[in-house]
Structures are given as structure tokens and as C-alpha cells.
Design an enzyme around this catalytic site. Structure first.
Site, PDB file in Angstrom:
ATOM      1  N   ASP A  45      39.887  37.330  45.505  1.00  0.00           N
ATOM      2  CA  ASP A  45      39.795  36.543  44.296  1.00  0.00           C
ATOM      3  C   ASP A  45      39.370  35.154  44.776  1.00  0.00           C
ATOM      4  OD1 ASP A  45      40.155  35.984  41.594  1.00  0.00           O
ATOM      5  OD2 ASP A  45      42.162  35.214  41.949  1.00  0.00           O
ATOM      6  N   ASP A  59      45.907  35.668  44.327  1.00  0.00           N
ATOM      7  CA  ASP A  59      47.058  34.764  44.299  1.00  0.00           C
ATOM      8  C   ASP A  59      47.971  35.134  43.143  1.00  0.00           C
ATOM      9  OD1 ASP A  59      45.439  34.016  42.205  1.00  0.00           O
ATOM     10  OD2 ASP A  59      46.037  31.923  42.314  1.00  0.00           O
ATOM     11  N   ASP A  78      45.816  38.481  38.144  1.00  0.00           N
ATOM     12  CA  ASP A  78      45.136  39.592  38.808  1.00  0.00           C
ATOM     13  C   ASP A  78      46.043  40.761  39.188  1.00  0.00           C
ATOM     14  OD1 ASP A  78      46.189  38.183  40.869  1.00  0.00           O
ATOM     15  OD2 ASP A  78      44.270  37.427  41.592  1.00  0.00           O
TER      16      ASP A  78
HETATM   17  P1  ADP Z   1      39.348  33.260  39.006  1.00  0.00           P
HETATM   18  O1  ADP Z   1      38.643  34.562  39.033  1.00  0.00           O
HETATM   19  O2  ADP Z   1      38.544  32.226  39.715  1.00  0.00           O
HETATM   20  O3  ADP Z   1      40.747  33.337  39.509  1.00  0.00           O
HETATM   21  P2  ADP Z   1      40.219  33.259  36.191  1.00  0.00           P
HETATM   22  O4  ADP Z   1      39.986  34.693  35.868  1.00  0.00           O
HETATM   23  O5  ADP Z   1      41.616  32.800  36.292  1.00  0.00           O
HETATM   24  O6  ADP Z   1      39.392  32.782  37.475  1.00  0.00           O
HETATM   25  O7  ADP Z   1      39.486  32.380  35.104  1.00  0.00           O
HETATM   26  C1  ADP Z   1      38.110  32.521  34.893  1.00  0.00           C
HETATM   27  C2  ADP Z   1      37.522  31.366  34.157  1.00  0.00           C
HETATM   28  O8  ADP Z   1      38.077  31.295  32.847  1.00  0.00           O
HETATM   29  C3  ADP Z   1      37.801  30.025  34.792  1.00  0.00           C
HETATM   30  O9  ADP Z   1      36.854  29.702  35.759  1.00  0.00           O
HETATM   31  C4  ADP Z   1      37.716  29.099  33.582  1.00  0.00           C
HETATM   32  O10 ADP Z   1      36.376  28.783  33.309  1.00  0.00           O
HETATM   33  C5  ADP Z   1      38.238  29.942  32.461  1.00  0.00           C
HETATM   34  N1  ADP Z   1      39.679  29.712  32.211  1.00  0.00           N
HETATM   35  C6  ADP Z   1      40.666  30.582  32.403  1.00  0.00           C
HETATM   36  N2  ADP Z   1      41.862  30.062  32.057  1.00  0.00           N
HETATM   37  C7  ADP Z   1      41.601  28.797  31.658  1.00  0.00           C
HETATM   38  C8  ADP Z   1      42.410  27.707  31.194  1.00  0.00           C
HETATM   39  N3  ADP Z   1      43.731  27.806  31.074  1.00  0.00           N
HETATM   40  N4  ADP Z   1      41.778  26.544  30.883  1.00  0.00           N
HETATM   41  C9  ADP Z   1      40.446  26.420  30.996  1.00  0.00           C
HETATM   42  N5  ADP Z   1      39.653  27.395  31.441  1.00  0.00           N
HETATM   43  C10 ADP Z   1      40.186  28.566  31.753  1.00  0.00           C
HETATM   44 MG    MG Z   2      42.737  33.877  39.676  1.00  0.00          MG
END
Ligand code: ADP
Ligand code: MG
Length: 625
Positions: free
Chosen positions: A326, A517, A521
Site C-alpha cells: 500500500d 498500514d 486495507d
Molecule cells: P492509499 O491507497 O494511498 O492508502 P486511500 O485508499 O486511503 O489511499 O485513499 C485514497 C484517496 O482517497 C486519497 O489519496 C485521497 O485523495 C482520498 N481520500 C480518502 N480519504 C480521505 C479523507 N478523509 N480526506 C480527503 N481525502 C481522502
Molecule cells: Mg491506506
């Protein structure tokens, strides 16, 4: 040594002394028999008894049975005058010596794992009305104030209210450098407070604290067996009866053939060979050393902060040839800093404030950093109807206005037009009352060891490294290039990450590990062959779903975990080949009459001792890099 072990050792020594003494007693006939029965029964009564019990219970073929038949047979031969009792006693003696040694070794590795268990706190000092009181950690309510003196173990997870100190986290993370903490820092239970007095407000109950969770993991690790372990127990079930059949054939067939040919049948010679065959065939070395190796491997990994939930996962880890990461919080620190606020029709500070308030309830790293960048005090009464959509963003009513913050996809879903912007980093778009209000660019930094960890994984023979992220293409490419992963997939929703992993899982020969993390996920962690969760401070759901938990969030620990697993499996393989090789060789020697029962028992005990010593090396595997 336990009391049982001491008693056994005494029995072994006394019988050995008696046996040696009897060698010099010139008794004959029944007197000789009676005298020799003393050391024989002294050393072997429990085995004979267990063999009888096994037969009664219908589980005939075990090592007690093999030893009993072989030694009783040797005694019978002695009575008939064609063998001597020494062998019966010696066989029992060495067998017991081997058992004793093995129980000692198991005890030793248990104690090493016990060192991990040592993190169990005995009490918590709770502060009540200016006084402190020692209570059972289980009885401390969440939100209580506890005091930890220098030299004491932190009993429950919490946040420092006052005081500053250094914490020794070695027992948890394998990290030897002390970590300094001050007011406002989070402290995990199990660390030792080194220098100053700390007052903590507990954030969890004891049962949910890091210590209790680790203990739970370690205690249950033994119950998940590896494929080889299942293989060995199935093997033993077929093997022992097969060996008994072969021994019987060896005792009966050659004499019958001799008779048929008109030669002397030599009954006792063939019976003796058959009995020796039985002694040698005992599969103890394998049956014992394999679980012991896994046990030691799990203990060794635990000592450097890698918790493996079972032998099966250790086995899978050794076979990993694809590692999927991730991005946020795994390869990057997950602490974003705001690098620009671009409002459409309001002041930058106002946009940041609205966004921070809307994000205030989320635990996503982006949310935390936006709240931190705003810096104001969150007044929850200003925020209502908070709704978070994972992989998208959040929506909430702030001061009566409807605020949404998230990625482009989130805006599209809410029906808000959002202009293109080519910012380097993660872009958080914001809408207020359904109208686009601007964007905030946040950027994350790489963890210091990410690139090195990927390089070392490749050096260790991992064929493919992949990064999955929900972030935009530009941010994903930047990170991928910097750390050197083979493949990137960006803009994935949590369920699309599962699909991506499933796709990678198809037509793969080795195992696939997913490292996350734990922020949203958990589904991917459970779908991968091996789910690795980073940082015991990560989400509880991830630690539940993961098969391997890395206590700290250093990606180098993944390399370490794979190395430990490989070494452990190598030891298992060495033991199987060695034990079976020696057995087969001895069996052949005995069948052709080139070796006697003495060689048999030496081979058996010798192989067991060496196999157990070899198994114990897995425990030390953690000490090396
Ligand atoms: P990653 O795969 O990098 O762990 P996430 O799946 O957690 O990312 O989130 C994917 C995208 O969704 C982030 O890059 C962001 O653009 C958006 N996102 C998710 N949660 C939030 C939040 N609480 N506030 C703003 N943007 C968010
Ligand atoms: Mg993540």
C-alpha cells in the site's frame, strides 16, 4: 530444569550406573535375568506402561510401542540365551536420554518466547485524588490517569499528560535505541520507562492494549500448523505400521525361505535384526524437531518485532515471490504536510478551517494532517452529520454549511464540477454547499528505508514488487520512481485493491504478500496469501486481519521477516533430509546384518539430538540481519 526433568535425569543416571555395575556381576540364568530387570524397569516402566495404554486405546503404533516391542524382544532373546540384556537396558536408556534432552530444548525455546511474554505487566499505578494505588491492569478504566515510575513497564496504552522520559521498546520492536517521549506523545504498553516519571491518560483498556494483543498473538501462534507439520503427522501414521510390517517380514520371511531351502532357519538371528530395525525406525527426530523449529522461528521473529501468527504463515512467507505494498503509511510516512491552499472565492484560512472541521472525525492520515495544518481547536459542536467514504473523502455540515472534501472521484459523485489541476502531490478538492470552493495540496514524504527495503527484497529473490494506491497518478508515479517498485496501480478504491491483488494472485507460483498500514486495507490483508500489517499502532482491524504484524513501521522488517522464514524452512528441510537419510542407511545396514541394536540406538538418539540442536538455531535467526 523443571522438577520433572530433574527426576528423569536422576532416573537416567541411576539406571546407567546400575547397568555398568551389572556388567561386572557374574550371575547366570534367572538370577541374571532378575538383576537386569531392575535397571530395565527403572528406566523403562513409563514407556512400557504407555505402550500398553496405547494398545488398549487402539492407538497401537507410536514410538512407545516401537521401543517396548524392541526391548521386550531383546529381553526375550536374552532369556533364550542368544542375546544379552544390556541391549534392552541401553535402548531404553538412550531413548529416555533423547526424550529428556528434547524436553530440555523445548523448555529452553519456550523460555525465550517467554522473554516475549515477560512484557506482561503485573500492576498499574492509578492516580486517585492525589494518591496512587496499585491495581490489576485489567481493572483500569479507559481515561484513567496512571503513573509509571522509571524502571517500570507501561501497563496500558495511553497519552503522556506530564513528564518526559526515554522508553525502551526493545521487547516490542527489537529496536535497541530508546525513544524519548514528552507531553502529548502516545505511549504503547510493554515498553519500559527508563529515566523520568510519566503520568499517562489511558486511551484503551488493558485487553485492547498493545501488550495484551501481542500476548494473545504469541500464545495462539502454535495452534496454526504448517503444511510440513501436517505432512509429518500423516507420514508417521503410514510410516510406523509400514515399519512394523517390514520388521515382521524381516523376522519371518528369511527363516522360512531358509527352511524351504533346507538350511538352518536361524530364527533368533533374524528376530534380533527385526527388533533392531524397529528401534532404528522410530521417527522421533522428525516428529519432534519440525514443530520445534517453527516454534523457535516464531520466537526468533518475535524477538525482533515481527509477530507471525502461525507456522503456516512462516512457511508461506519463505515462499513469497511477490510483495504488494500500500502506499500511504506503508512506503510513505503517512504524515502529510500542506504545501498549498488554493481557494476559489474565500480566504485561504477559511477554506482550511472548513476543511479541517469537516475532516476532524476521520483517522485518515490526510485528515489528521489537515487538522494539524489548520492548528485551531476543534469544536465538535460546529460539525454535524459527518460521513466518511473510504477511498473518496468526507462530507459534513460545518457551521450549517455542507462541506465535502476528497478526491476528484468524490466531487464527481457529489455532482460538483471540478477543474483540472496538475499539482505535484495529493489534491484534496473541497466543495461548500454544492459549489466548488478550491483545493488543498498535501504531500507525503517517503520513509527513509523504503527504497532500500525494495532493493533488498529483490536481492533476496522476490520477483515482483507492486504498489497499490488510491491516490492520483502523479503522486503515485513519483513515489514509485523514488522507491523502485516494478509496477504501480493508482486511483484504486479499497475494493479495487482487492481485485488487483486477486489478479496478481492468479497464475503465480510463489506466494503473494500484501503489506499495509491498516487504514481501510483490512479486506486486502485477508485476501492476500500473507497479510502483513505495519505498526502495532495501526488499526486494530488490520491486526486482526493480518497474518504477520510488524511492531514498528519500518519496511526493512519485511525483508527481515522473509529472511527469518526462509532460514527456518531451510532448517526444517535439513532436518528432514538428514534424519531420513541416516535412518535409511541404518535400516539397510541392519537388514543385511552389518550393524546391531547399539548402532540403532546411537543413530536414533544422535539424529534426534542433532536435529533438535539444529532446530534451536531458528531461535537465533532473529539476531542477524
Ligand atoms: P492509499 O491507497 O494511498 O492508502 P486511500 O485508499 O486511503 O489511499 O485513499 C485514497 C484517496 O482517497 C486519497 O489519496 C485521497 O485523495 C482520498 N481520500 C480518502 N480519504 C480521505 C479523507 N478523509 N480526506 C480527503 N481525502 C481522502
Ligand atoms: Mg491506506
Amino acid at each position: 530444569m523443571t522438577r520433572k526433568q530433574k527426576k528423569m535425569l536422576a532416573r537416567i543416571l541411576v539406571s546407567a550406573a546400575l547397568m555398568v555395575a551389572l556388567l561386572f556381576v557374574p550371575a547366570e540364568g534367572w538370577l541374571r535375568f532378575t538383576l537386569w530387570m531392575v535397571p530395565y524397569l527403572l528406566i523403562g516402566y513409563d514407556i512400557l506402561w504407555d505402550a500398553v495404554r496405547g494398545i488398549v486405546a487402539g492407538q497401537v503404533f507410536d514410538e512407545n510401542f516401537l521401543m517396548a516391542v524392541a526391548t521386550v524382544g531383546a529381553v526375550a532373546l536374552g532369556l533364550m540365551g542368544s542375546g544379552d540384556y544390556t541391549e534392552a537396558v541401553a535402548v531404553m536408556l538412550f531413548y529416555q536420554l533423547g526424550e529428556w534432552f528434547q524436553s530440555y530444548a523445548v523448555g529452553k525455546s519456550r523460555r525465550s518466547i517467554g522473554a516475549l511474554m515477560d512484557i506482561r505487566p503485573d500492576f498499574a499505578r492509578v492516580e486517585r485524588g492525589g494518591e496512587t494505588e496499585e491495581v490489576d491492569p485489567d481493572e483500569v478504566a479507559v481515561g484513567s490517569v496512571i503513573v509509571v515510575q522509571p524502571g517500570e513497564r507501561v501497563p496500558i496504552d495511553g497519552v503522556v499528560l506530564s513528564g518526559a522520559s526515554d522508553l525502551d521498546t526493545a521487547a516490542l520492536t527489537g529496536e535497541s535505541l530508546p525513544r524519548d517521549v514528552g507531553e502529548g506523545d502516545e505511549v504503547i504498553s510493554g515498553c519500559i520507562n527508563l529515566t523520568g516519571v510519566l503520568r499517562l491518560r489511558t486511551t484503551k483498556g488493558y485487553g485492547e492494549s498493545t501488550v495484551a494483543r501481542i500476548l494473545d498473538l504469541v500464545e495462539n501462534a502454535g495452534s496454526r500448523k504448517a503444511r510440513v507439520e501436517h505432512f509429518i503427522s500423516r507420514f508417521a501414521r503410514v510410516y510406523t505400521p509400514a515399519v512394523c510390517g517390514a520388521a515382521l517380514a524381516l523376522a519371518v520371511l528369511p527363516p522360512v525361505v531358509c527352511l524351504a531351502l533346507g538350511d538352518a532357519p536361524l530364527w533368533s538371528q533374524w528376530l534380533y535384526r527385526a527388533l533392531t530395525f524397529l528401534v532404528i525406525s522410530c521417527p522421533c527426530a522428525l516428529v519432534i524437531s519440525i514443530p520445534l523449529t517453527f516454534f523457535a522461528g516464531i520466537g526468533g521473529a518475535g524477538r525482533c518485532g515481527v509477530l507471525v501468527k502461525g507456522a503456516n504463515f512462516l512457511e508461506a512467507l519463505a515462499d513469497t515471490d511477490c510483495v504488494v505494498f500500500d502506499k500511504t503509511g506503508t512506503l510513505t510516512r503517512g504524515t502529510f504536510s500542506v504545501s498549498g491552499v488554493y481557494p476559489q472565492h474565500m480566504a485561504a484560512q477559511e477554506l482550511l478551517e472548513l476543511t479541517a472541521l469537516a475532516e476532524s472525525a476521520s483517522s485518515h492520515p490526510i485528515s489528521r494532517s489537515l487538522v494539524a495544518a489548520w492548528g485551531g481547536e476543534v469544536d465538535r459542536s460546529r460539525v454535524q452529520n459527518i460521513h466518511e467514504r473510504s477511498g473518496h473523502g468526507v462530507q459534513a455540515t460545518v457551521d450549517g454549511r455542507s462541506v465535502a472534501a476528497g478526491n476528484r472521484r468524490w466531487m464527481a459523485e457529489l455532482g460538483v464540477d471540478c477543474p483540472d489541476c496538475a499539482a505535484a502531490g495529493t489534491v484534496v478538492h473541497i466543495s461548500v454547499d454544492g459549489v466548488y470552493a478550491g483545493y488543498i495540496v498535501v504531500s507525503d514524504t517517503l520513509k527513509p528505508h523504503s527504497a532500500e527495503a525494495i532493493a533488498q527484497l529483490k536481492a533476496a529473490g522476490v520477483k515482483k514488487t507492486v504498489m497499490l494506491t488510491g491516490d492520483n497518478e502523479a503522486a503515485a508515479q513519483a513515489v514509485a520512481a523514488a522507491v523502485g517498485v516494478d509496477e504501480v496501480r493508482s486511483r484504486l478504491l479499497p475494493q479495487e485493491k482487492v481485485a488487483a491483488v486477486e489478479q496478481l494472485l492468479a497464475n503465480r507460483r510463489g506466494k503473494l504478500a500484501f503489506v499495509g498500514d491498516g487504514v481501510n486495507d483490512a479486506p486486502v490483508l485477508s485476501r492476500a496469501d500473507i497479510g502483513i500489517a505495519m505498526g502495532a499502532m495501526g488499526s486494530d482491524a488490520a491486526i486482526e486481519a493480518a497474518d504477520v504484524v510488524l511492531m514498528d513501521d519500518d519496511p526493512m522488517k519485511i525483508v527481515r521477516a522473509i529472511r527469518i522464514a526462509r532460514r527456518c524452512l531451510a532448517i526444517v528441510r535439513q532436518n528432514i533430509v538428514f534424519a531420513l537419510g541416516v535412518k535409511v542407511l541404518c535400516l539397510l545396514l541392519v537388514a543385511v546384518g552389518a550393524a546391531g541394536m547399539w548402532l540403532g540406538i546411537f543413530a536414533d538418539v544422535g539424529v534426534m539430538v542433532l536435529a533438535v540442536l539444529n532446530a534451536m538455531r531458528a531461535l537465533r535467526a532473529g539476531g542477524e540481519n
